[in-house]
Design an enzyme around this catalytic site. Structure first.
Site, PDB file in Angstrom:
ATOM      1  N   GLN A 236       0.662  -1.209   0.136  1.00  0.00           N
ATOM      2  CA  GLN A 236       0.202   0.311  -0.002  1.00  0.00           C
ATOM      3  C   GLN A 236       1.257   1.339  -0.200  1.00  0.00           C
ATOM      4  O   GLN A 236       2.135   1.736   0.089  1.00  0.00           O
ATOM      5  CB  GLN A 236      -1.050  -0.084   1.584  1.00  0.00           C
ATOM      6  CG  GLN A 236      -2.546  -0.700   0.748  1.00  0.00           C
ATOM      7  CD  GLN A 236      -3.423  -0.578   2.356  1.00  0.00           C
ATOM      8  OE1 GLN A 236      -3.467  -1.417   2.709  1.00  0.00           O
ATOM      9  NE2 GLN A 236      -3.688   0.504   2.511  1.00  0.00           N
TER      10      GLN A 236
ATOM     11  N   SER B   5       4.480  -6.249   2.984  1.00  0.00           N
ATOM     12  CA  SER B   5       3.071  -6.952   3.060  1.00  0.00           C
ATOM     13  C   SER B   5       1.567  -6.977   2.086  1.00  0.00           C
ATOM     14  O   SER B   5       1.324  -8.499   1.705  1.00  0.00           O
ATOM     15  CB  SER B   5       2.522  -5.405   3.506  1.00  0.00           C
ATOM     16  OG  SER B   5       1.254  -5.367   4.207  1.00  0.00           O
ATOM     17  N   LEU B   6       1.451  -6.627   2.003  1.00  0.00           N
ATOM     18  CA  LEU B   6      -0.077  -6.419   0.900  1.00  0.00           C
ATOM     19  C   LEU B   6       0.581  -7.785  -0.590  1.00  0.00           C
ATOM     20  O   LEU B   6      -0.341  -8.323  -1.415  1.00  0.00           O
ATOM     21  CB  LEU B   6      -0.551  -5.655   0.499  1.00  0.00           C
ATOM     22  CG  LEU B   6      -1.781  -5.335  -0.983  1.00  0.00           C
ATOM     23  CD1 LEU B   6      -2.671  -6.595  -1.019  1.00  0.00           C
ATOM     24  CD2 LEU B   6      -1.500  -4.497  -1.623  1.00  0.00           C
TER      25      LEU B   6
ATOM     26  N   ARG C   9      -9.653  -8.414   3.218  1.00  0.00           N
ATOM     27  CA  ARG C   9      -8.721  -7.988   3.117  1.00  0.00           C
ATOM     28  C   ARG C   9      -8.678  -6.500   4.257  1.00  0.00           C
ATOM     29  O   ARG C   9      -8.921  -5.758   5.290  1.00  0.00           O
ATOM     30  CB  ARG C   9      -7.299  -8.616   3.240  1.00  0.00           C
ATOM     31  CG  ARG C   9      -5.829  -8.229   3.631  1.00  0.00           C
ATOM     32  CD  ARG C   9      -4.854  -8.598   2.979  1.00  0.00           C
ATOM     33  NE  ARG C   9      -3.042  -8.692   3.553  1.00  0.00           N
ATOM     34  CZ  ARG C   9      -2.337  -7.731   4.141  1.00  0.00           C
ATOM     35  NH1 ARG C   9      -2.728  -6.470   2.925  1.00  0.00           N
ATOM     36  NH2 ARG C   9      -1.551  -7.180   4.481  1.00  0.00           N
TER      37      ARG C   9
ATOM     38  N   HIS D 281      -0.660  -4.362  11.024  1.00  0.00           N
ATOM     39  CA  HIS D 281       0.975  -5.554  11.178  1.00  0.00           C
ATOM     40  C   HIS D 281       0.907  -4.463  12.855  1.00  0.00           C
ATOM     41  O   HIS D 281       2.000  -4.942  12.984  1.00  0.00           O
ATOM     42  CB  HIS D 281       2.244  -4.872  10.003  1.00  0.00           C
ATOM     43  CG  HIS D 281       2.050  -4.608   9.000  1.00  0.00           C
ATOM     44  ND1 HIS D 281       1.856  -6.283   8.155  1.00  0.00           N
ATOM     45  CD2 HIS D 281       2.076  -4.570   7.630  1.00  0.00           C
ATOM     46  CE1 HIS D 281       1.312  -6.546   7.054  1.00  0.00           C
ATOM     47  NE2 HIS D 281       1.403  -5.406   6.796  1.00  0.00           N
TER      48      HIS D 281
ATOM     49  N   GLN E 217       0.789 -12.671   9.216  1.00  0.00           N
ATOM     50  CA  GLN E 217       1.786 -11.178   8.101  1.00  0.00           C
ATOM     51  C   GLN E 217       0.649 -10.222   8.516  1.00  0.00           C
ATOM     52  O   GLN E 217       1.275  -9.253   8.616  1.00  0.00           O
ATOM     53  CB  GLN E 217       1.376 -10.979   6.822  1.00  0.00           C
ATOM     54  CG  GLN E 217       2.186 -10.297   6.088  1.00  0.00           C
ATOM     55  CD  GLN E 217       1.202  -9.786   4.823  1.00  0.00           C
ATOM     56  OE1 GLN E 217       0.356  -9.075   4.680  1.00  0.00           O
ATOM     57  NE2 GLN E 217       1.985 -10.264   3.718  1.00  0.00           N
TER      58      GLN E 217
END
Length: 302
Positions: free
Chosen positions: A10, A90-91, A115, A195, A244
């Site tokens: 992101q 991440s993503l 998500r 996170h 995650q």
């Protein structure tokens, strides 16, 4: 070359992303068409906005996956190359698994849509915060160990760049304590504290979908964010993607693992150049490329 394919998370979005590649490569346009089928109206939002709607986590996540996969498939068709490894920030770990063949594009798009919705809903607006801290990560960990409230390490992005996440008051207090120790803490403009343990409801909410999804045999290993280890067994992927959501993105260790495995060329696929910059800080002198337009593909081939 031993290529490590990298996929951004992101914050790297922009209106029109992926459109030049889709116009030049039918395989990229096919990805965009598939994204529209999985998440109706996504394509128009990516092209025309409004920008504030594209920025919403539930929209931004599948849009970034679609763009990264479109760019990757165009590059792969043009070059005939296949990476030795992949990793996503991440993503971006979802994009990495689509590239590796672990997840189908449609499944990844639906998972990242949900998500995003769950992560946005997990914490009321104004309750959470994130800050980027410049300095020794050991000092960051020491300060957070005595924090009152939730303030946790969300991202280990570079040797001297750590992102902290949690309750607004706790993150601000930790930032002040870090500044007193000579470090620099910069508040980030984010819609939620990602996170960290405040994302627990999002983890629980997505768990069933992650474990019900089909994971195919992987074409190449993907280094997981939470373990910084190369994963070749698709049976392990759901648990790692679930962990995650509340766990730390260990990007420094992930890039170091790629180098340890023999990767000598790091290619970022998708919008932005954030990961390319981080790789250069983690592995000074590393050979890097950023691919997000047809010109980038031509430059790579040259």
């Amino acid at each position: 070359m031993k290529i490590a394919a990298l996929f951004p998370g992101q914050g790297s979005h922009t209106l029109g992303m992926g459109q030049l590649m889709a116009a030049a490569f039918p395989v990229a346009q096919a990805v965009m068409d598939e994204a529209e089928a999985a998440v109706p109206s996504l394509l128009a939002l990516m092209r025309e906005g409004p920008a504030e709607d594209l920025t919403l986590t539930a929209n931004q996540q599948p849009a970034l996956v679609a763009t990264s996969v479109a760019v990757y498939r165009a590059w792969q068709e043009a070059t005939g190359l296949t990476p030795a490894y992949a990793a996503g920030h991440s993503l971006g770990e979802f994009s990495a698994h689509v590239a590796a063949g672990t997840l189908s594009l449609q499944v990844a798009l639906r998972l990242t849509r949900k998500r995003g919705e769950l992560m946005q809903a997990a914490v009321p607006a104004g309750v959470g915060a994130m800050s980027a801290v410049m300095g020794d990560p050991a000092v960051v960990a020491e300060v957070l160990a005595s924090a009152a409230g939730v303030a946790e390490i969300a991202n280990l992005n570079a040797p001297t760049q750590t992102v902290i996440s949690g309750e607004k008051a706790a993150v601000e207090a930790a930032g002040a304590a870090l500044k007193a120790r000579g470090l620099k803490a910069i508040p980030l403009k984010v819609s939620a504290p990602f996170h960290c343990s405040l994302m627990e409801s999002a983890r629980v909410g997505l768990s069933g979908d992650l474990h019900a999804a089909h994971y195919a045999r992987m074409q190449f290993p993907v280094v997981a964010n939470v373990s910084a280890e190369a994963v070749s067994d698709p049976a392990q992927v759901a648990a790692l993607l679930e962990a995650q959501i509340t766990g730390t993105v260990r990007w420094v260790q992930s890039v170091q693992k790629l180098a340890e495995l023999g990767a000598d060329t790091f290619i970022e696929f998708g919008q932005g150049t954030v990961l390319t910059g981080l790789v250069k800080r983690i592995l000074p002198g590393a050979r890097t490329f950023n691919i997000h337009t047809p010109d980038d593909v031509a430059a790579f081939l040259a």
